[in-house]
Design a protein around this motif. Structure first.
Motif, PDB file in Angstrom:
ATOM      1  N   ALA A 492     -24.589  64.498 -51.964  1.00  0.00           N
ATOM      2  CA  ALA A 492     -24.783  63.992 -53.231  1.00  0.00           C
ATOM      3  C   ALA A 492     -24.959  62.425 -53.303  1.00  0.00           C
ATOM      4  CB  ALA A 492     -23.161  64.089 -53.737  1.00  0.00           C
ATOM      5  N   PRO A 493     -25.713  61.853 -54.288  1.00  0.00           N
ATOM      6  CA  PRO A 493     -25.992  60.491 -54.322  1.00  0.00           C
ATOM      7  C   PRO A 493     -24.973  59.477 -53.961  1.00  0.00           C
ATOM      8  CG  PRO A 493     -27.150  61.664 -56.290  1.00  0.00           C
ATOM      9  CD  PRO A 493     -26.142  62.671 -55.561  1.00  0.00           C
ATOM     10  N   GLU A 494     -23.941  59.717 -54.358  1.00  0.00           N
ATOM     11  CA  GLU A 494     -22.592  59.081 -54.183  1.00  0.00           C
ATOM     12  C   GLU A 494     -22.390  58.731 -52.549  1.00  0.00           C
ATOM     13  OE1 GLU A 494     -22.589  61.422 -56.102  1.00  0.00           O
ATOM     14  OE2 GLU A 494     -22.037  60.758 -58.030  1.00  0.00           O
ATOM     15  N   ASN A 495     -22.862  59.967 -51.729  1.00  0.00           N
ATOM     16  CA  ASN A 495     -22.775  59.540 -50.354  1.00  0.00           C
ATOM     17  C   ASN A 495     -23.949  58.491 -49.711  1.00  0.00           C
ATOM     18  OD1 ASN A 495     -22.535  63.034 -50.148  1.00  0.00           O
ATOM     19  ND2 ASN A 495     -21.036  61.680 -50.304  1.00  0.00           N
ATOM     20  N   GLY A 496     -24.819  58.712 -50.298  1.00  0.00           N
ATOM     21  CA  GLY A 496     -26.072  57.512 -50.014  1.00  0.00           C
ATOM     22  C   GLY A 496     -25.512  56.355 -50.234  1.00  0.00           C
ATOM     23  N   ARG A 497     -25.058  55.956 -51.698  1.00  0.00           N
ATOM     24  CA  ARG A 497     -24.661  54.850 -52.084  1.00  0.00           C
ATOM     25  C   ARG A 497     -23.228  54.179 -51.141  1.00  0.00           C
ATOM     26  NH1 ARG A 497     -26.524  56.688 -57.286  1.00  0.00           N
ATOM     27  NH2 ARG A 497     -24.753  57.731 -57.516  1.00  0.00           N
ATOM     28  N   THR A 498     -22.444  54.994 -50.652  1.00  0.00           N
ATOM     29  CA  THR A 498     -21.309  54.696 -50.057  1.00  0.00           C
ATOM     30  C   THR A 498     -21.835  54.310 -48.579  1.00  0.00           C
ATOM     31  OG1 THR A 498     -19.788  56.536 -50.839  1.00  0.00           O
ATOM     32  CG2 THR A 498     -19.223  55.415 -48.857  1.00  0.00           C
ATOM     33  N   VAL A 499     -22.770  54.768 -48.013  1.00  0.00           N
ATOM     34  CA  VAL A 499     -23.179  54.399 -46.775  1.00  0.00           C
ATOM     35  C   VAL A 499     -23.994  53.228 -46.975  1.00  0.00           C
ATOM     36  CG1 VAL A 499     -24.836  54.772 -44.812  1.00  0.00           C
ATOM     37  CG2 VAL A 499     -23.530  56.681 -45.942  1.00  0.00           C
ATOM     38  N   PHE A 500     -25.093  53.137 -47.925  1.00  0.00           N
ATOM     39  CA  PHE A 500     -25.719  51.768 -48.395  1.00  0.00           C
ATOM     40  C   PHE A 500     -24.669  50.667 -48.353  1.00  0.00           C
ATOM     41  CE2 PHE A 500     -28.342  48.841 -50.290  1.00  0.00           C
ATOM     42  CZ  PHE A 500     -29.541  48.774 -50.014  1.00  0.00           C
ATOM     43  N   ASP A 501     -23.633  50.839 -49.291  1.00  0.00           N
ATOM     44  CA  ASP A 501     -22.789  49.757 -49.709  1.00  0.00           C
ATOM     45  C   ASP A 501     -22.087  49.019 -48.429  1.00  0.00           C
ATOM     46  OD1 ASP A 501     -23.784  49.861 -52.100  1.00  0.00           O
ATOM     47  OD2 ASP A 501     -21.987  50.838 -53.017  1.00  0.00           O
ATOM     48  N   ALA A 502     -21.604  49.872 -47.678  1.00  0.00           N
ATOM     49  CA  ALA A 502     -20.785  49.675 -46.133  1.00  0.00           C
ATOM     50  C   ALA A 502     -21.615  48.748 -45.513  1.00  0.00           C
ATOM     51  CB  ALA A 502     -20.269  50.977 -45.772  1.00  0.00           C
ATOM     52  N   VAL A 503     -22.900  49.254 -45.336  1.00  0.00           N
ATOM     53  CA  VAL A 503     -23.837  48.463 -44.385  1.00  0.00           C
ATOM     54  C   VAL A 503     -24.141  47.176 -44.960  1.00  0.00           C
ATOM     55  CG1 VAL A 503     -26.082  48.296 -43.351  1.00  0.00           C
ATOM     56  CG2 VAL A 503     -24.868  50.292 -43.265  1.00  0.00           C
ATOM     57  N   TRP A 504     -24.336  47.088 -46.434  1.00  0.00           N
ATOM     58  CA  TRP A 504     -24.607  45.801 -47.013  1.00  0.00           C
ATOM     59  C   TRP A 504     -23.485  44.842 -47.001  1.00  0.00           C
ATOM     60  CZ3 TRP A 504     -29.247  43.846 -48.717  1.00  0.00           C
ATOM     61  CH2 TRP A 504     -29.033  42.780 -49.392  1.00  0.00           C
ATOM     62  N   ARG A 505     -22.351  45.517 -47.111  1.00  0.00           N
ATOM     63  CA  ARG A 505     -21.196  44.680 -47.082  1.00  0.00           C
ATOM     64  C   ARG A 505     -20.962  44.001 -45.613  1.00  0.00           C
ATOM     65  NH1 ARG A 505     -18.052  48.273 -48.894  1.00  0.00           N
ATOM     66  NH2 ARG A 505     -17.247  49.113 -46.988  1.00  0.00           N
ATOM     67  N   ALA A 506     -21.203  44.672 -44.743  1.00  0.00           N
ATOM     68  CA  ALA A 506     -21.506  44.259 -43.277  1.00  0.00           C
ATOM     69  C   ALA A 506     -22.250  42.846 -43.144  1.00  0.00           C
ATOM     70  CB  ALA A 506     -21.654  45.220 -42.308  1.00  0.00           C
ATOM     71  N   LEU A 507     -23.485  43.162 -43.702  1.00  0.00           N
ATOM     72  CA  LEU A 507     -24.677  42.143 -43.479  1.00  0.00           C
ATOM     73  C   LEU A 507     -24.117  40.949 -44.262  1.00  0.00           C
ATOM     74  CD1 LEU A 507     -27.813  44.137 -44.230  1.00  0.00           C
ATOM     75  CD2 LEU A 507     -26.923  43.469 -41.877  1.00  0.00           C
ATOM     76  N   ASN A 508     -23.627  41.196 -45.413  1.00  0.00           N
ATOM     77  CA  ASN A 508     -22.903  39.882 -46.218  1.00  0.00           C
ATOM     78  C   ASN A 508     -22.097  39.201 -45.457  1.00  0.00           C
ATOM     79  OD1 ASN A 508     -24.161  39.492 -48.636  1.00  0.00           O
ATOM     80  ND2 ASN A 508     -23.043  40.802 -49.862  1.00  0.00           N
ATOM     81  N   ALA A 509     -21.177  40.044 -44.774  1.00  0.00           N
ATOM     82  CA  ALA A 509     -19.951  39.154 -44.057  1.00  0.00           C
ATOM     83  C   ALA A 509     -20.652  38.421 -42.678  1.00  0.00           C
ATOM     84  CB  ALA A 509     -19.250  40.169 -43.274  1.00  0.00           C
ATOM     85  N   VAL A 510     -21.595  38.999 -42.326  1.00  0.00           N
ATOM     86  CA  VAL A 510     -22.530  38.343 -41.099  1.00  0.00           C
ATOM     87  C   VAL A 510     -22.891  36.921 -41.656  1.00  0.00           C
ATOM     88  CG1 VAL A 510     -24.376  38.520 -39.481  1.00  0.00           C
ATOM     89  CG2 VAL A 510     -22.707  40.206 -39.800  1.00  0.00           C
TER      90      VAL A 510
END
Length: 687
Positions: A492-510
């Motif tokens: 489901a699209p929600e799965n992709g958004r979950t992964v994308f958002d988690a990686v983006w959150r990590a990059l933001n924290a860096v």
């Protein structure tokens, strides 16, 4: 979209504990930043003393003085400490030899490639080759008749062997020349003898042997052939891995235990088996799918065995409560380099670091596996840590397998997928979800830019885990995108958004301040992170909703990075975000940026590979004129811009050397032809 490739000259299985590439070069700068200048001369002098106790003291002092102190290590290097310690390997006193080997081992681990290369060039292998058979003979004597063994047998077998093995392990990654020389020492029977006698030897020594063998079997075919051809060796490795099934899983209070040393040994054994696969008969391993039946069931629980946030807090607590270390002049000569006179807090920090490095090693092995994933159906019966099928695929059709739960940080689970949709691999949940947790930075992962880390080895290990987890995710989604080949993912699209958002959150924290000296690890995270974003975008193309922040940060990052490969990945990520049908404004901003990379408007000219990716991205984005965002193509007169770019693209393709860059040339010609055909197609639409 290229896979993350292994390169011997670019990767260390045992990365430098305290990266020092940001430090100024030269002895003067080392002396200016070291607080132990006055201790250097006495150490050098006592290494040449006629008194063996003073020579031993000097060797021990080297181990202590370089801990977490790259400036002092560099200062000692400038005083030829490597040459002096190699000389001590031929000392008449055995205890001096053992201590010298310990100091050289610590220099290898703390110093990385440069210091290992110096050791090789100063012929450290000459004395080490002599000691390998001596250690073997003493080990055999001690194991066969421990009561009759010489008094110093335990020291030689345990401590000295561990030092020698670790030096050989580090040297083998220095250069192909060093590796070839080490191949001639006949180390496989020597190293396997430690693994075979693991129940009667210290775990740290056995683990060092396994680590050395893991490195030596990495794309090193003489050693691979020797290990895989001996059925007893592969049976021993399998027995080590399966020992976890017999060990108690809890501490008696219902809590799972984590045996740092035992887990590291099992992970290394997995890596060795994977390095030597496929394994020929008559080994028992011939009948086993190493990836499905050994690697995944062993390593997946390892990834979930640690909470990095808790580990970071534990390390900070140990640092805050750290006892003072003894002064050099008060060091006892009874201790070996193995203890290095560590306080309880230092020992706790070392235990945490070992645990973190085990996680990193597991990630490294999984990354290699995920780069060559077979068809997803191969993993529909992947077993969990207890050996039971995740989805009981043997009893149910794949269509009836349970939906993948991609819950991260309490995100909503994905809705049910249609019964006839292709199901994702069974390992997706058990592997991807832990990886997404491992990419999230902790307070110790990236200290404030102007403040040094309170414990550099922990910071280095945490950063390495984040990069390795991203590299593993990169290969997972690259493999998924390749295997799907344009078919719907079944997620489901929600799965992709979950992964994308988690990686983006990590990059933001860096953070995006990655250009300064000393921020190399931050840069690595970003370089690998954008590759993951591209991979996720390819699997869920059109389902990811771009935000203004996504577009702004990625375009700025693409413009700032000098790495052409990273530019390609960033352009790929932007391309996927631009294909969300309803995001017309984001599409316009992204396409305008991509057009700015094309000739003749690009100033300075875009490097060839990013240029080809930008052209290909624009073609893919606007290949369907019925999508809502196609209004940007028409109103922005993008067709005219593409027409003007044709000659520049042709020139760039002609500039690719057919002999040196054959694949790129073929790719360039394909993109050039697609551009011409796309222009003709859009002209024919007359819209």
């Amino acid at each position: 979209m290229g896979k993350s490739q292994k390169k011997r000259n670019m990767r260390r299985h045992n990365p430098m504990r305290v990266p020092d590439s940001h430090l100024p070069k030269g002895l003067a700068s080392a002396a200016a930043t070291s607080s132990k200048n006055e201790a250097i001369l006495p150490i050098i002098q006592k290494l040449e003393s006629v008194d063996p106790s003073e020579r031993k003291w000097a060797c021990v002092a080297v181990s202590n003085i370089i801990q977490n102190d790259p400036s002092t290590r560099r200062l000692l290097q400038g005083k030829n400490i490597v040459g002096a310690l190699i000389t001590r390997l031929s000392d008449s006193e055995e205890e001096v030899v053992v201590e010298a080997a310990g100091s050289l081992r610590n220099l290898c681990v703390d110093g990385g490639f440069d210091i290992c290369a110096e050791m090789y060039n100063k012929n450290i292998l000459a004395p080490l080759k002599i000691y390998v058979p001596k250690i073997s003979a003493t080990l055999s004597q001690y194991l066969e008749s421990p009561k009759n063994a010489p008094e110093n047998a335990q020291k030689l077998v345990y401590e000295f062997a561990e030092n020698v093995i670790t030096i050989l392990w580090c040297l083998s990654e220095t250069s192909n020349k060093a590796l070839n020389a080490i191949n001639q020492i006949s180390l496989v029977p020597f190293l396997m003898s430690f693994l075979a006698a693991r129940d009667r030897l210290p775990l740290s020594t056995v683990t060092s042997a396994a680590q050395c063998l893991y490195v030596l079997t990495d794309e090193n075919y003489p050693i691979i052939d020797e290990v895989r051809s001996n059925a007893g060796y592969t049976a021993c490795l399998l027995a080590i891995i399966r020992s976890a099934e017999e060990a108690p899983k809890t501490n008696g209070k219902g809590k799972e235990t984590f045996d740092v040393g035992a887990d590291a040994l099992r992970v290394l054994s997995c890596g060795i088996l994977r390095n030597i696969s496929p394994i020929p008969p008559p080994s028992i391993a011939t009948t086993i799918d190493i990836d499905r039946d050994v690697v995944l069931p062993t390593l997946e629980p390892v990834l979930s065995s640690i909470d990095l946030q808790e580990a970071s807090q534990a390390a900070q607590h140990a640092v805050d409560n750290q006892e003072s270390t003894p002064q050099l002049e008060n060091l006892s000569l009874k201790h070996t380099p193995k203890s290095d006179h560590k306080t309880p807090s230092e020992l706790e920090l070392e235990r945490l670091e070992t645990r973190l490095r085990t996680i990193q090693l597991a990630l490294e092995i999984l990354t290699g596996m995920c780069a060559t994933l077979p068809d997803p159906e191969m993993f529909s019966g992947a077993t969990d840590a207890d050996g039971e099928d995740d989805n009981e695929a043997g009893d149910e059709d794949v269509d009836d397998a349970p939906d993948i739960d991609m819950t991260i940080d309490n995100a909503d689970a994905s809705p049910d997928t249609p019964g006839d949709a292709p199901q994702p691999p069974a390992f997706f949940t058990t592997l991807v979800a832990p990886l997404l947790k491992l990419v999230q930075p902790t307070p110790l992962s990236f200290p404030p830019l102007d403040n040094p880390s309170p414990h550099p080895p922990t910071t280095s290990a945490l950063g390495a885990i984040h990069v390795s987890a991203l590299e593993c995710l990169n290969n997972i989604f690259l493999s998924m995108a390749t295997s799907l080949a344009g078919r719907p993912s079944g997620l489901a699209p929600e799965n992709g958004r979950t992964v994308f958002d988690a990686v983006w959150r990590a990059l933001n924290a860096v953070g995006t301040d990655i250009s300064r000296s000393g921020q190399e690890r931050r840069r690595e995270v970003w370089n690998m992170g954008v590759g993951v974003l591209w991979g996720v975008g390819n699997v869920w193309k059109g389902a990811l909703v771009p935000t203004e922040e996504h577009v702004q940060v990625l375009t700025q990052f693409c413009g700032a990075t000098a790495d052409t490969g990273v530019k390609v990945k960033t352009i790929g990520a932007l391309e996927c975000l631009a294909q969300h049908p309803e995001s017309v404004d984001a599409n316009r901003v992204i396409s305008a940026y991509l057009l700015s990379l094309l000739p003749p408007s690009a100033n300075p000219p875009t490097p060839t590979e990013p240029l080809l990716q930008a052209v290909s991205a624009l073609i893919d984005i606007y290949s369907d004129e019925t999508l809502p965002y196609d209004v940007n193509f028409r109103s922005g007169r993008y067709l005219d811009a593409l027409v003007q770019s044709v000659e520049g693209v042709r020139k760039a393709v002609r500039g690719i050397d057919r002999k040196k860059e054959r694949e790129l040339r073929v790719r360039g010609e394909e993109v050039r032809d697609n551009l011409v055909a796309f222009i003709q197609y859009r002209r024919g639409l007359k819209v």
